[in-house]
Design a protein around this motif. Structure first.
Motif, PDB file in Angstrom:
ATOM      1  N   GLU A   1      26.499   0.230  45.705  1.00 33.90           N
ATOM      2  CA  GLU A   1      25.390  -0.004  46.646  1.00 33.90           C
ATOM      3  C   GLU A   1      24.415  -1.019  46.059  1.00 33.90           C
ATOM      4  O   GLU A   1      23.920  -1.885  46.773  1.00 33.90           O
ATOM      5  N   ARG A   2      24.128  -0.908  44.772  1.00 37.57           N
ATOM      6  CA  ARG A   2      23.207  -1.836  44.120  1.00 37.57           C
ATOM      7  C   ARG A   2      23.799  -3.227  43.975  1.00 37.57           C
ATOM      8  O   ARG A   2      23.092  -4.219  44.070  1.00 37.57           O
ATOM      9  N   ASP A   3      25.122  -3.278  43.682  1.00 37.02           N
ATOM     10  CA  ASP A   3      25.772  -4.562  43.462  1.00 37.02           C
ATOM     11  C   ASP A   3      27.192  -4.506  44.010  1.00 37.02           C
ATOM     12  O   ASP A   3      28.130  -4.150  43.295  1.00 37.02           O
ATOM     13  N   PRO A   4      27.381  -4.871  45.287  1.00 30.97           N
ATOM     14  CA  PRO A   4      28.712  -4.823  45.897  1.00 30.97           C
ATOM     15  C   PRO A   4      29.732  -5.748  45.230  1.00 30.97           C
ATOM     16  O   PRO A   4      30.927  -5.603  45.447  1.00 30.97           O
ATOM     17  N   SER A   5      29.266  -6.672  44.386  1.00 37.40           N
ATOM     18  CA  SER A   5      30.195  -7.572  43.698  1.00 37.40           C
ATOM     19  C   SER A   5      30.565  -7.057  42.302  1.00 37.40           C
ATOM     20  O   SER A   5      31.205  -7.773  41.529  1.00 37.40           O
ATOM     21  N   PHE A   6      30.208  -5.823  41.974  1.00 34.53           N
ATOM     22  CA  PHE A   6      30.503  -5.216  40.683  1.00 34.53           C
ATOM     23  C   PHE A   6      31.954  -4.716  40.691  1.00 34.53           C
ATOM     24  O   PHE A   6      32.249  -3.580  41.047  1.00 34.53           O
ATOM     25  N   ALA A   7      32.866  -5.609  40.331  1.00 34.72           N
ATOM     26  CA  ALA A   7      34.309  -5.345  40.427  1.00 34.72           C
ATOM     27  C   ALA A   7      34.736  -4.113  39.641  1.00 34.72           C
ATOM     28  O   ALA A   7      35.575  -3.331  40.093  1.00 34.72           O
ATOM     29  N   ARG A   8      34.168  -3.913  38.465  1.00 34.72           N
ATOM     30  CA  ARG A   8      34.584  -2.777  37.638  1.00 34.72           C
ATOM     31  C   ARG A   8      34.147  -1.435  38.238  1.00 34.72           C
ATOM     32  O   ARG A   8      34.789  -0.421  38.000  1.00 34.72           O
ATOM     33  N   ALA A   9      33.105  -1.433  39.029  1.00 38.37           N
ATOM     34  CA  ALA A   9      32.736  -0.196  39.736  1.00 38.37           C
ATOM     35  C   ALA A   9      33.766   0.101  40.818  1.00 38.37           C
ATOM     36  O   ALA A   9      34.176   1.260  41.002  1.00 38.37           O
ATOM     37  N   TRP A  10      34.193  -0.931  41.528  1.00 38.68           N
ATOM     38  CA  TRP A  10      35.258  -0.741  42.521  1.00 38.68           C
ATOM     39  C   TRP A  10      36.532  -0.236  41.842  1.00 38.68           C
ATOM     40  O   TRP A  10      37.215   0.652  42.338  1.00 38.68           O
ATOM     41  N   GLN A  11      36.848  -0.850  40.694  1.00 40.06           N
ATOM     42  CA  GLN A  11      38.023  -0.423  39.940  1.00 40.06           C
ATOM     43  C   GLN A  11      37.886   1.041  39.524  1.00 40.06           C
ATOM     44  O   GLN A  11      38.829   1.815  39.636  1.00 40.06           O
ATOM     45  N   GLY A  12      36.709   1.416  39.040  1.00 40.38           N
ATOM     46  CA  GLY A  12      36.472   2.805  38.649  1.00 40.38           C
ATOM     47  C   GLY A  12      36.676   3.767  39.800  1.00 40.38           C
ATOM     48  O   GLY A  12      37.258   4.852  39.634  1.00 40.38           O
ATOM     49  N   MET A  13      36.207   3.378  40.979  1.00 39.39           N
ATOM     50  CA  MET A  13      36.407   4.212  42.176  1.00 39.39           C
ATOM     51  C   MET A  13      37.893   4.364  42.476  1.00 39.39           C
ATOM     52  O   MET A  13      38.365   5.465  42.788  1.00 39.39           O
ATOM     53  N   ALA A  14      38.634   3.257  42.377  1.00 39.54           N
ATOM     54  CA  ALA A  14      40.074   3.294  42.662  1.00 39.54           C
ATOM     55  C   ALA A  14      40.800   4.204  41.685  1.00 39.54           C
ATOM     56  O   ALA A  14      41.612   5.044  42.084  1.00 39.54           O
ATOM     57  N   VAL A  15      40.493   4.052  40.415  1.00 41.94           N
ATOM     58  CA  VAL A  15      41.128   4.881  39.391  1.00 41.94           C
ATOM     59  C   VAL A  15      40.778   6.349  39.609  1.00 41.94           C
ATOM     60  O   VAL A  15      41.650   7.214  39.589  1.00 41.94           O
ATOM     61  N   LEU A  16      39.526   6.616  39.823  1.00 41.59           N
ATOM     62  CA  LEU A  16      39.085   7.996  40.021  1.00 41.59           C
ATOM     63  C   LEU A  16      39.768   8.627  41.226  1.00 41.59           C
ATOM     64  O   LEU A  16      40.322   9.724  41.130  1.00 41.59           O
ATOM     65  N   ARG A  17      39.744   7.932  42.347  1.00 47.89           N
ATOM     66  CA  ARG A  17      40.367   8.489  43.554  1.00 47.89           C
ATOM     67  C   ARG A  17      41.878   8.604  43.406  1.00 47.89           C
ATOM     68  O   ARG A  17      42.479   9.573  43.844  1.00 47.89           O
ATOM     69  N   GLY A  18      42.480   7.604  42.797  1.00 47.64           N
ATOM     70  CA  GLY A  18      43.928   7.613  42.660  1.00 47.64           C
ATOM     71  C   GLY A  18      44.410   8.624  41.647  1.00 47.64           C
ATOM     72  O   GLY A  18      44.952   9.665  41.990  1.00 47.64           O
ATOM     73  N   TYR A  19      44.173   8.331  40.401  1.00 48.49           N
ATOM     74  CA  TYR A  19      44.731   9.164  39.344  1.00 48.49           C
ATOM     75  C   TYR A  19      44.170  10.574  39.350  1.00 48.49           C
ATOM     76  O   TYR A  19      44.908  11.546  39.266  1.00 48.49           O
ATOM     77  N   TYR A  20      42.863  10.689  39.419  1.00 54.63           N
ATOM     78  CA  TYR A  20      42.277  12.007  39.210  1.00 54.63           C
ATOM     79  C   TYR A  20      42.318  12.889  40.447  1.00 54.63           C
ATOM     80  O   TYR A  20      42.708  14.042  40.362  1.00 54.63           O
ATOM     81  N   PHE A  21      41.937  12.360  41.575  1.00 56.57           N
ATOM     82  CA  PHE A  21      41.926  13.202  42.772  1.00 56.57           C
ATOM     83  C   PHE A  21      43.331  13.522  43.255  1.00 56.57           C
ATOM     84  O   PHE A  21      43.613  14.621  43.681  1.00 56.57           O
ATOM     85  N   VAL A  22      44.239  12.544  43.164  1.00 54.34           N
ATOM     86  CA  VAL A  22      45.606  12.772  43.631  1.00 54.34           C
ATOM     87  C   VAL A  22      46.438  13.447  42.548  1.00 54.34           C
ATOM     88  O   VAL A  22      47.045  14.488  42.770  1.00 54.34           O
ATOM     89  N   ALA A  23      46.452  12.859  41.344  1.00 54.71           N
ATOM     90  CA  ALA A  23      47.302  13.391  40.275  1.00 54.71           C
ATOM     91  C   ALA A  23      46.879  14.787  39.847  1.00 54.71           C
ATOM     92  O   ALA A  23      47.716  15.616  39.499  1.00 54.71           O
ATOM     93  N   LEU A  24      45.593  15.067  39.872  1.00 54.20           N
ATOM     94  CA  LEU A  24      45.118  16.387  39.475  1.00 54.20           C
ATOM     95  C   LEU A  24      45.007  17.341  40.657  1.00 54.20           C
ATOM     96  O   LEU A  24      44.502  18.440  40.522  1.00 54.20           O
ATOM     97  N   ASP A  25      45.458  16.886  41.834  1.00 54.86           N
ATOM     98  CA  ASP A  25      45.451  17.705  43.034  1.00 54.86           C
ATOM     99  C   ASP A  25      44.052  18.205  43.383  1.00 54.86           C
ATOM    100  O   ASP A  25      43.854  19.327  43.807  1.00 54.86           O
TER     101      ASP A  25
END
Length: 190
Positions: A13-37
């Motif tokens: 929200e503060r910086d929509p161009s912060f690529a690593r925050a987007w990456q962090g969201m992707a990793v969190l949603r992918g690996y942790y939410f899906v892989a950890l059920d």
């Protein structure tokens, strides 16, 4: 995990161009939410959106390619998964997380058990004190029928901080004991 998700959301929200925050969201949603059920509606769809947003801002982010590889593997798109993991590993060859996820979700899933075991061991060598990596090596050794070596890896994970009494460890110890003919030890793990 939800707190981390909220913090990453605030960073974007503060910086929509912060690529690593987007990456962090992707990793969190992918690996942790899906892989950890961990329940999250549309986790894969959102993880893909976030990974693509990160790559649009910074195309060299290997974790985003790794996440896309994971997402494709979850969907059974093996060629696309392999392609994304190859891109991820080409830019950072020594990323243990990408090696681990590739091994478990692609190599193992398509029946390349020996290759998966080798790759998980390689990831573990990159992070020798990470107990979850040692448990993943143990799981691969169990799949390959190498129970003596699996037991060594389980003991290594325990020595490095994984509690002996958690369900996953007890299940693995019971499986190894059963296959080694130590039925009383297997029963004690139940």
């Amino acid at each position: 995990l939800r707190t981390v998700l909220e913090l990453l959301d605030r960073a974007i929200e503060r910086d929509p161009s912060f690529a690593r925050a987007w990456q962090g969201m992707a990793v969190l949603r992918g690996y942790y939410f899906v892989a950890l059920d961990y329940p999250m509606p549309d986790a894969l769809v959102l993880a893909e959106r976030d990974a693509r947003a990160a790559l649009a801002l910074e195309p060299s982010l290997s974790a985003s390619h790794g996440t896309l590889g994971f997402i494709n593997a979850c969907r059974g798109n093996w060629i696309e998964a392999e392609t994304e993991f190859a891109i991820a590993l080409a830019s950072i060859t020594d990323d243990p997380e990408i090696h681990l996820v590739h091994a478990v979700y692609v190599a193992q899933s398509v029946g390349h058990i020996s290759r998966a075991a080798d790759e998980v061991e390689s990831a573990c060598r990159l992070t020798p004190l990470a107990p979850l990596y040692a448990l993943n090596v143990a799981a691969q050794k169990i799949l390959a029928g190498d129970y003596a070596e699996a037991l060594q890896w389980i003991e290594s994970a325990i020595a490095n901080g994984i509690p002996r009494g958690i369900g996953l460890v007890l299940d693995m110890l019971a499986d190894v004991a059963e296959h080694q003919g130590r039925h009383a030890d297997a029963m004690r793990c139940m």
